[in-house]
Design an enzyme around this catalytic site. Structure first.
Site, PDB file in Angstrom:
ATOM      1  N   TYR A  61       0.838  -1.196   0.000  1.00  0.00           N
ATOM      2  CA  TYR A  61       0.000   0.000   0.000  1.00  0.00           C
ATOM      3  C   TYR A  61       0.881   1.257   0.000  1.00  0.00           C
ATOM      4  O   TYR A  61       1.535   1.578   0.984  1.00  0.00           O
ATOM      5  CB  TYR A  61      -0.917   0.036   1.229  1.00  0.00           C
ATOM      6  CG  TYR A  61      -1.861  -1.141   1.353  1.00  0.00           C
ATOM      7  CD1 TYR A  61      -2.194  -1.928   0.255  1.00  0.00           C
ATOM      8  CD2 TYR A  61      -2.443  -1.455   2.578  1.00  0.00           C
ATOM      9  CE1 TYR A  61      -3.064  -2.997   0.374  1.00  0.00           C
ATOM     10  CE2 TYR A  61      -3.319  -2.524   2.705  1.00  0.00           C
ATOM     11  CZ  TYR A  61      -3.609  -3.300   1.598  1.00  0.00           C
ATOM     12  OH  TYR A  61      -4.475  -4.364   1.731  1.00  0.00           O
ATOM     13  N   HIS A 131      -0.268 -12.188   1.779  1.00  0.00           N
ATOM     14  CA  HIS A 131      -1.272 -11.392   1.065  1.00  0.00           C
ATOM     15  C   HIS A 131      -1.905 -12.159  -0.097  1.00  0.00           C
ATOM     16  O   HIS A 131      -3.105 -12.069  -0.338  1.00  0.00           O
ATOM     17  CB  HIS A 131      -0.611 -10.101   0.564  1.00  0.00           C
ATOM     18  CG  HIS A 131      -1.548  -8.970   0.350  1.00  0.00           C
ATOM     19  ND1 HIS A 131      -1.123  -7.676   0.188  1.00  0.00           N
ATOM     20  CD2 HIS A 131      -2.895  -8.920   0.271  1.00  0.00           C
ATOM     21  CE1 HIS A 131      -2.157  -6.876   0.022  1.00  0.00           C
ATOM     22  NE2 HIS A 131      -3.246  -7.608   0.052  1.00  0.00           N
ATOM     23  N   PRO A 211     -15.822  -4.991   2.806  1.00  0.00           N
ATOM     24  CA  PRO A 211     -17.198  -5.388   3.157  1.00  0.00           C
ATOM     25  C   PRO A 211     -18.249  -4.427   2.608  1.00  0.00           C
ATOM     26  O   PRO A 211     -19.436  -4.751   2.615  1.00  0.00           O
ATOM     27  CB  PRO A 211     -17.173  -5.371   4.694  1.00  0.00           C
ATOM     28  CG  PRO A 211     -16.130  -4.364   5.039  1.00  0.00           C
ATOM     29  CD  PRO A 211     -15.067  -4.532   3.988  1.00  0.00           C
ATOM     30  N   LEU A 212     -17.799  -3.278   2.111  1.00  0.00           N
ATOM     31  CA  LEU A 212     -18.708  -2.323   1.482  1.00  0.00           C
ATOM     32  C   LEU A 212     -18.564  -2.342  -0.043  1.00  0.00           C
ATOM     33  O   LEU A 212     -18.972  -1.400  -0.715  1.00  0.00           O
ATOM     34  CB  LEU A 212     -18.449  -0.911   2.021  1.00  0.00           C
ATOM     35  CG  LEU A 212     -18.847  -0.702   3.480  1.00  0.00           C
ATOM     36  CD1 LEU A 212     -18.329   0.639   4.002  1.00  0.00           C
ATOM     37  CD2 LEU A 212     -20.363  -0.779   3.644  1.00  0.00           C
ATOM     38  N   GLY A 215     -16.913   0.561  -1.643  1.00  0.00           N
ATOM     39  CA  GLY A 215     -17.734   1.770  -1.645  1.00  0.00           C
ATOM     40  C   GLY A 215     -19.021   1.642  -2.426  1.00  0.00           C
ATOM     41  O   GLY A 215     -19.938   2.450  -2.252  1.00  0.00           O
TER      42      GLY A 215
END
Length: 338
Positions: A61, A131, A211-212, A215
């Protein structure tokens, strides 16, 4: 918006207790366009105030920038923060988004943990995830190398990301796996094929990322063409063209439940993920990402929301109707190896 502190759950059978919802920190440095470091730091502080203790990052990241961003916060609150980072995904700086190389060999694992510890300014990370899985490297070889890091005190607990149920069982036979991180949402339920049952059987916690739906499930995401060029979602199939239009239509029951309850679509989506714990008999610690304190508070309020069976039934068909893959290249996901 409620400002009550969230409760805690056990991260795997006999594992440490962490806040019932974690914070995904990726977007503070990577994938979702320009970020404001001052705002991100305020979000970290507010999260801890409200009971969040699991903070999730990775060496990829921002090419280590996210770990460096978190370092002052983690060190200032070391006894309260449970820090998770990851290795295995690498990408040359300047390479196109979505261009990855996966490495799981023991030499690379040692190189990666030492680099993460330097950036985080720590001598130990609490949870260290693989990962992505490289099938060319024997899993026992990778887990064996990670077990050595635990014995040396550089790592507290081991985690895997995007693995199958069979892979989790194989890894757990070498060394206990505290947590598995995979995408899980109303839009994505691939891990229910085999991983969740294996996690429940072994006492491994499930940590849902996105989990969204990156977005999408908040119902407020603009057309992908309006996102900044550096926003990773511009190249994801579910956010493009006809797929985006079809998927937006799937949000109707989410919006209806939200309106009836006086909550947000995002809270409906997060409440659904939290309730997977009871459905599958497994510990679930979602890590929705945000860099805004107000959005953080909205997400955490979902911890106390319980959907009725009728509401769950209305949401059940959504995932089976989603148009488009999760990634443009699904080759390194668990789905490709099921």
């Amino acid at each position: 918006m409620s400002t009550d502190r969230i409760g805690t759950v056990e991260l795997g059978t006999g594992g440490p207790r962490v806040g019932a919802q974690g914070l995904g920190c990726m977007g503070m440095s990577f994938a979702y366009g320009p970020a404001d470091d001052t705002q991100s730091r305020a979000t970290l502080d507010r999260a801890l105030e409200l009971g969040v203790t699991l903070f999730d990052t990775a060496d990829i990241y921002g090419f280590g920038g996210n770990e460096e961003l978190l370092a002052p916060f983690v060190n200032a609150h070391r006894d309260e923060v449970f820090i998770a980072t990851k290795f295995g995904n690498s990408r040359k700086e300047g390479a196109p988004l979505g261009t990855w190389q996966v490495r799981n060999d023991p030499a690379y694992i040692r190189q990666a943990i030492d680099a993460s510890l330097r950036r985080l300014r720590l001598d130990r990370v609490d949870l260290y995830y693989m990962h992505r899985r490289d099938p060319e490297v024997p899993l026992a070889e990778s887990i064996g190398a990670l077990a050595e890091l635990v014995a040396e005190g550089k790592v507290g607990h081991l985690g895997l990301s995007e693995v199958t149920g069979a892979e989790l069982r194989e890894a757990h036979a070498v060394h206990p796996i505290a947590a598995v991180q995979s995408e899980w949402s109303l839009f994505t339920r691939d891990l229910e094929r085999s991983l969740v049952a294996a996690a429940a059987e072994l006492g491994t916690a499930v940590v849902p990322y996105s989990p969204l739906g990156r977005g999408f499930l908040t119902g407020s995401l603009p057309d992908a063409r309006e996102l900044p060029d550096s926003d990773y979602r511009r190249i994801l199939p579910r956010f493009s063209g006809g797929n985006a239009e079809a998927n937006a239509a799937l949000l109707e029951p989410v919006r209806a439940i939200a309106a009836a309850r006086g909550i947000t679509p995002g809270q409906v989506a997060l409440a659904w993920v939290h309730q997977r714990a009871a459905v599958h008999g497994v510990t679930v610690v979602p890590i929705p990402g945000t860099r805004r304190p107000e959005r953080l508070e909205e997400n955490l309020a979902a911890v106390g929301i319980e959907l009725t069976q009728d509401e769950l039934d209305a949401l059940e068909p959504i995932a089976s109707k989603v148009a488009g893959d999760r990634y443009a290249d699904m080759s390194t996901t668990s789905t490709a190896r099921e």
